[in-house]
Design a protein around this motif. Sequence first.
Motif, PDB file in Angstrom:
ATOM      1  N   MET A 159       0.419  -1.050  -0.005  1.00  8.28           N
ATOM      2  CA  MET A 159       0.155   0.239  -0.471  1.00  8.28           C
ATOM      3  C   MET A 159       0.706   0.996   0.192  1.00  8.28           C
ATOM      4  O   MET A 159       1.588   1.373   1.087  1.00  8.28           O
ATOM      5  CB  MET A 159      -0.009  -0.005   1.177  1.00  8.28           C
ATOM      6  N   GLU A 160       0.510   2.353  -1.199  1.00  9.56           N
ATOM      7  CA  GLU A 160       1.568   3.222  -0.818  1.00  9.56           C
ATOM      8  C   GLU A 160       0.761   4.205  -0.569  1.00  9.56           C
ATOM      9  O   GLU A 160       1.427   5.035   0.183  1.00  9.56           O
ATOM     10  CB  GLU A 160       2.090   3.695  -2.406  1.00  9.56           C
ATOM     11  N   ARG A 161      -0.418   4.371  -0.338  1.00  6.81           N
ATOM     12  CA  ARG A 161      -1.055   5.449  -0.255  1.00  6.81           C
ATOM     13  C   ARG A 161      -2.471   4.555   0.274  1.00  6.81           C
ATOM     14  O   ARG A 161      -3.251   3.737   0.272  1.00  6.81           O
ATOM     15  CB  ARG A 161      -1.622   6.654  -1.311  1.00  6.81           C
ATOM     16  N   PHE A 162      -3.137   5.304   1.021  1.00  4.53           N
ATOM     17  CA  PHE A 162      -4.810   5.794   1.364  1.00  4.53           C
ATOM     18  C   PHE A 162      -5.178   6.653   1.448  1.00  4.53           C
ATOM     19  O   PHE A 162      -4.834   7.912   2.030  1.00  4.53           O
ATOM     20  CB  PHE A 162      -4.750   3.743   2.667  1.00  4.53           C
ATOM     21  N   LEU A 163      -6.827   6.691   1.670  1.00  2.74           N
ATOM     22  CA  LEU A 163      -7.389   7.929   2.120  1.00  2.74           C
ATOM     23  C   LEU A 163      -7.892   7.825   3.958  1.00  2.74           C
ATOM     24  O   LEU A 163      -8.498   6.896   4.181  1.00  2.74           O
ATOM     25  CB  LEU A 163      -8.460   7.633   1.509  1.00  2.74           C
ATOM     26  N   SER A 164      -7.715   8.333   4.207  1.00  6.67           N
ATOM     27  CA  SER A 164      -8.100   8.331   5.432  1.00  6.67           C
ATOM     28  C   SER A 164      -9.949   9.523   5.593  1.00  6.67           C
ATOM     29  O   SER A 164      -9.142  10.346   5.793  1.00  6.67           O
ATOM     30  CB  SER A 164      -6.700   9.054   6.414  1.00  6.67           C
ATOM     31  N   CYS A 165     -10.259   8.558   6.589  1.00  2.00           N
ATOM     32  CA  CYS A 165     -11.652   9.372   6.718  1.00  2.00           C
ATOM     33  C   CYS A 165     -11.570   9.283   8.340  1.00  2.00           C
ATOM     34  O   CYS A 165     -12.260   8.522   8.775  1.00  2.00           O
ATOM     35  CB  CYS A 165     -12.512   8.478   5.870  1.00  2.00           C
ATOM     36  N   ASP A 166     -12.242  10.849   8.535  1.00  5.57           N
ATOM     37  CA  ASP A 166     -12.421  10.920  10.502  1.00  5.57           C
ATOM     38  C   ASP A 166     -14.046  11.543  10.246  1.00  5.57           C
ATOM     39  O   ASP A 166     -14.136  12.438   9.337  1.00  5.57           O
ATOM     40  CB  ASP A 166     -11.816  11.592  10.674  1.00  5.57           C
ATOM     41  N   TRP A 167     -14.705  10.493  10.246  1.00  9.89           N
ATOM     42  CA  TRP A 167     -16.455  10.979   9.694  1.00  9.89           C
ATOM     43  C   TRP A 167     -17.069  11.091  11.746  1.00  9.89           C
ATOM     44  O   TRP A 167     -17.548  10.227  11.601  1.00  9.89           O
ATOM     45  CB  TRP A 167     -17.381  10.217   9.215  1.00  9.89           C
ATOM     46  N   GLY A 168     -16.993  11.995  12.402  1.00 10.87           N
ATOM     47  CA  GLY A 168     -17.389  12.662  13.629  1.00 10.87           C
ATOM     48  C   GLY A 168     -19.512  13.199  13.325  1.00 10.87           C
ATOM     49  O   GLY A 168     -19.573  13.143  12.233  1.00 10.87           O
ATOM     50  N   THR A 169     -19.416  12.865  14.364  1.00  5.90           N
ATOM     51  CA  THR A 169     -20.962  13.308  14.135  1.00  5.90           C
ATOM     52  C   THR A 169     -20.701  14.866  13.913  1.00  5.90           C
ATOM     53  O   THR A 169     -21.773  14.670  13.138  1.00  5.90           O
ATOM     54  CB  THR A 169     -21.500  14.106  15.645  1.00  5.90           C
ATOM     55  N   SER A 170     -20.157  15.599  13.712  1.00  2.00           N
ATOM     56  CA  SER A 170     -20.502  16.675  13.162  1.00  2.00           C
ATOM     57  C   SER A 170     -19.501  17.800  11.847  1.00  2.00           C
ATOM     58  O   SER A 170     -19.639  18.451  11.601  1.00  2.00           O
ATOM     59  CB  SER A 170     -20.487  17.905  14.049  1.00  2.00           C
ATOM     60  N   ARG A 171     -18.050  16.772  12.349  1.00  2.00           N
ATOM     61  CA  ARG A 171     -17.273  16.705  11.231  1.00  2.00           C
ATOM     62  C   ARG A 171     -16.749  16.415  10.149  1.00  2.00           C
ATOM     63  O   ARG A 171     -16.711  14.580  10.284  1.00  2.00           O
ATOM     64  CB  ARG A 171     -16.662  17.926  11.680  1.00  2.00           C
ATOM     65  N   PHE A 172     -16.905  15.978   8.782  1.00  2.00           N
ATOM     66  CA  PHE A 172     -16.379  15.142   7.559  1.00  2.00           C
ATOM     67  C   PHE A 172     -14.893  15.943   7.366  1.00  2.00           C
ATOM     68  O   PHE A 172     -15.043  16.549   6.860  1.00  2.00           O
ATOM     69  CB  PHE A 172     -17.332  14.722   6.415  1.00  2.00           C
ATOM     70  N   ARG A 173     -14.001  14.847   7.182  1.00  2.00           N
ATOM     71  CA  ARG A 173     -12.660  15.129   6.623  1.00  2.00           C
ATOM     72  C   ARG A 173     -11.943  13.709   6.151  1.00  2.00           C
ATOM     73  O   ARG A 173     -12.051  12.479   6.782  1.00  2.00           O
ATOM     74  CB  ARG A 173     -11.414  15.035   7.955  1.00  2.00           C
ATOM     75  N   LEU A 174     -11.290  13.825   5.268  1.00  2.00           N
ATOM     76  CA  LEU A 174     -11.187  13.437   4.223  1.00  2.00           C
ATOM     77  C   LEU A 174      -9.256  13.563   3.741  1.00  2.00           C
ATOM     78  O   LEU A 174      -8.987  14.791   3.287  1.00  2.00           O
ATOM     79  CB  LEU A 174     -11.965  12.416   2.948  1.00  2.00           C
ATOM     80  N   ARG A 175      -8.726  12.910   3.929  1.00  2.00           N
ATOM     81  CA  ARG A 175      -6.721  12.846   3.515  1.00  2.00           C
ATOM     82  C   ARG A 175      -6.392  11.938   2.839  1.00  2.00           C
ATOM     83  O   ARG A 175      -6.312  10.629   2.963  1.00  2.00           O
ATOM     84  CB  ARG A 175      -6.391  13.196   4.903  1.00  2.00           C
ATOM     85  N   LEU A 176      -5.628  12.375   1.811  1.00  2.00           N
ATOM     86  CA  LEU A 176      -4.622  11.717   1.223  1.00  2.00           C
ATOM     87  C   LEU A 176      -3.616  11.268   1.790  1.00  2.00           C
ATOM     88  O   LEU A 176      -2.695  12.297   2.190  1.00  2.00           O
ATOM     89  CB  LEU A 176      -4.499  12.336  -0.178  1.00  2.00           C
ATOM     90  N   ILE A 177      -3.069  10.740   2.251  1.00  2.00           N
ATOM     91  CA  ILE A 177      -2.239   9.599   3.349  1.00  2.00           C
ATOM     92  C   ILE A 177      -0.571   9.648   2.230  1.00  2.00           C
ATOM     93  O   ILE A 177      -1.240   7.367   1.750  1.00  2.00           O
ATOM     94  CB  ILE A 177      -2.549   9.070   4.448  1.00  2.00           C
ATOM     95  N   GLN A 178       0.015   9.457   2.283  1.00  2.00           N
ATOM     96  CA  GLN A 178       1.519   8.318   1.882  1.00  2.00           C
ATOM     97  C   GLN A 178       1.676   7.639   3.036  1.00  2.00           C
ATOM     98  O   GLN A 178       1.744   7.829   4.141  1.00  2.00           O
ATOM     99  CB  GLN A 178       2.618   9.339   0.855  1.00  2.00           C
ATOM    100  N   ALA A 179       1.879   6.493   2.588  1.00  2.00           N
ATOM    101  CA  ALA A 179       1.705   5.533   3.743  1.00  2.00           C
ATOM    102  C   ALA A 179       2.689   5.565   4.087  1.00  2.00           C
ATOM    103  O   ALA A 179       3.469   5.008   5.470  1.00  2.00           O
ATOM    104  CB  ALA A 179       1.415   4.411   3.057  1.00  2.00           C
ATOM    105  N   THR A 180       4.060   5.057   3.167  1.00  2.00           N
ATOM    106  CA  THR A 180       5.343   5.128   3.947  1.00  2.00           C
ATOM    107  C   THR A 180       5.615   6.237   5.218  1.00  2.00           C
ATOM    108  O   THR A 180       6.209   5.598   5.911  1.00  2.00           O
ATOM    109  CB  THR A 180       6.740   5.407   2.838  1.00  2.00           C
ATOM    110  N   ASP A 181       5.267   7.334   4.349  1.00  2.00           N
ATOM    111  CA  ASP A 181       6.049   8.193   5.936  1.00  2.00           C
ATOM    112  C   ASP A 181       4.562   9.447   6.830  1.00  2.00           C
ATOM    113  O   ASP A 181       4.729  10.050   7.335  1.00  2.00           O
ATOM    114  CB  ASP A 181       6.728   9.712   5.174  1.00  2.00           C
ATOM    115  N   LEU A 182       3.791   8.807   6.514  1.00  2.00           N
ATOM    116  CA  LEU A 182       2.270   9.220   6.975  1.00  2.00           C
ATOM    117  C   LEU A 182       1.979  10.578   6.743  1.00  2.00           C
ATOM    118  O   LEU A 182       1.595  11.200   7.043  1.00  2.00           O
ATOM    119  CB  LEU A 182       2.084   9.089   8.187  1.00  2.00           C
ATOM    120  N   HIS A 183       2.805  11.216   5.513  1.00  2.00           N
ATOM    121  CA  HIS A 183       2.725  12.222   5.025  1.00  2.00           C
ATOM    122  C   HIS A 183       1.243  12.867   4.558  1.00  2.00           C
ATOM    123  O   HIS A 183       0.500  12.117   3.628  1.00  2.00           O
ATOM    124  CB  HIS A 183       3.745  12.463   4.249  1.00  2.00           C
ATOM    125  N   VAL A 184       0.390  13.948   4.464  1.00  2.00           N
ATOM    126  CA  VAL A 184      -0.515  14.363   4.434  1.00  2.00           C
ATOM    127  C   VAL A 184      -0.805  15.193   2.679  1.00  2.00           C
ATOM    128  O   VAL A 184      -0.128  16.043   2.709  1.00  2.00           O
ATOM    129  CB  VAL A 184      -1.522  15.340   4.914  1.00  2.00           C
TER     130      VAL A 184
END
Lengths: 318, 318
Positions: free
Chosen positions: B1-26
């Motif tokens: 896995m080189e990249r993954f999408l990190s999704c933080d879907w809370g009660t009142s907020r949504f955030r989706l981030r493209l992450i470089q898996a090797t160093d967790l860079h956003v």
Amino acid sequence: MERFLSCDWGTSRFRLRLIQATDLHVLASVTHDKGIAETFRLWKEQRGKSIRREEFYANALRDAVDELEQKSGALLNDVPIVISGMASSTIGLMELPYKTLPFQLDGSDLYAEALYTETLNNRLILVSGVRTDRDVMRGEETKVVGCAPLLEHTEKEQLLILPGTHPKHVWIKGNQATAFETYMTGEFFDLLSVQSMLSDSVEAGADFQDPANQACFCEGVDASQTSDLLHAAFMVRTNQLLKQIPKTRNFYYLSGVLIGAELRGICANTPVYLVGAPKHSHLYERALNELGVPIVKIIDADTALISGQRLIFSALRT
Amino acid sequence: MERFLSCDWGTSRFRLRLIQATDLHVLASVTHDKGIAETFRLWKEQRGKSIRREEFYANALRDAVDELEQKSGALLNDVPIVISGMASSTIGLMELPYKTLPFQLDGSDLYAEALYTETLNNRLILVSGVRTDRDVMRGEETKVVGCAPLLEHTEKEQLLILPGTHPKHVWIKGNQATAFETYMTGEFFDLLSVQSMLSDSVEAGADFQDPANQACFCEGVDASQTSDLLHAAFMVRTNQLLKQIPKTRNFYYLSGVLIGAELRGICANTPVYLVGAPKHSHLYERALNELGVPIVKIIDADTALISGQRLIFSALRT
């Protein structure tokens, strides 16, 4: 004095009652929701017409006196009006300074000002509040004076608990009120049960006399003794989510958590008097019982207020 | 896995981030306020059109993926999306049962479900929450897994404090999270500072770095150690009324009272890790300092989330 008008002008509620002075019997009453906050707001709106604040508030009082005349069929011209509560605050009819603790239980050293207005024939007696270095109250001091004749004669410290939106704990020693503390219990309950994420987990309306509701209330009281309020309150949510406790019952759990937190520090051998309306007294009585704190006497808060107003008025005249 | 999408879907907020898996860079991110509660409300409105809940939520995700593609210029087809938070709750994309404590710090025994939808080409990995007999959380378990590699190797009990609207205190022992508790600190603060009678006595916006504000904050922390919250909170009002403390400074007093109440029970020799966004960590660090509780490490909550998602995803694949 055969009769007087008892006025309880709080932040959000107004009540005027015609009282027979000899036995404190309530002959007639008028209640509405134009409390001090709303009256102040209305006065600010009118300020363009440059009506004096005192006269504006006196007009509101006169309307209530007129209504009370119609209701009672009595002429209320010249009957004095004793006013307790927020009417003496910065947003009230006239600001009076707080009396600093201690104060005498007979009401003799409280600040009270007698005044006449152009609008009313009635003499107004405006009772001010009391303060410590860190706390304030307006209205409850009058109830404390009204309770004084009912307290046991002892040199031991006694505690008066006055439930409400902002409950007060007032410590009495000898003939004086020596200390007090304000709690935000009632306001916290309103905020949490209506506006917070807990609102989905509680529902008003169930009868407190139902033993299942009382048991849930007592569980809340117990939880508040071992957990911080910020954590114990969240159990209202998990009660519903994990334990399927009905919302109407969980309502009393939340109530128990808050009242229990308020009462946590009370020592079981302090003589405690409960001064409240029946709806509050039932809850506080059950909570104190759960905590093993005996109650010396339950005093009706309304009766205490009227009695206190009469005593303060008498002290003022002598 | 080189990249993954990190999704933080809370009660009142949504955030989706493209992450470089090797160093967790956003590499890129999309944020909006269509949290789970709002998405659930919108789905219920649409139900007449009989769209399945899963597809409705997947559509919302696809819109965010499209936006992220445009922002990043990268093709995100087939990149897996790891989702933590309320998306696995009763009002989420798909309800997953809570894992009951304890759970392994490497994320290997958490409930996570991999699924495909008709709408998205991306594989979804939905991480569920954890529970005890009396408490629940969804989202924080992922952060705890992300913190694990940073903790000291000790058999002693360690405590992770995760500030927020509903802060969590998570106890770690060996390789397991063994207990946790939820506090309502952030929600209490919002209710009291905006909706209560205290709202007239506080004002947001002043810089916490100002020593006068920090001093006021610490006074609040101290007050919460000796007074019940229901009483200590009222001092926010009397601070302004009797001591003329400016509202912007009093704002930090209220904050200190609440955070101090949350932290009251923490033992000074428990190793404490603070896992928060900088705005929270500054306050909690100062409060713990005032209480004499040393902090082993401050961990950025965002970094912990992304790291935890990668670890849970890896554990799922093996």
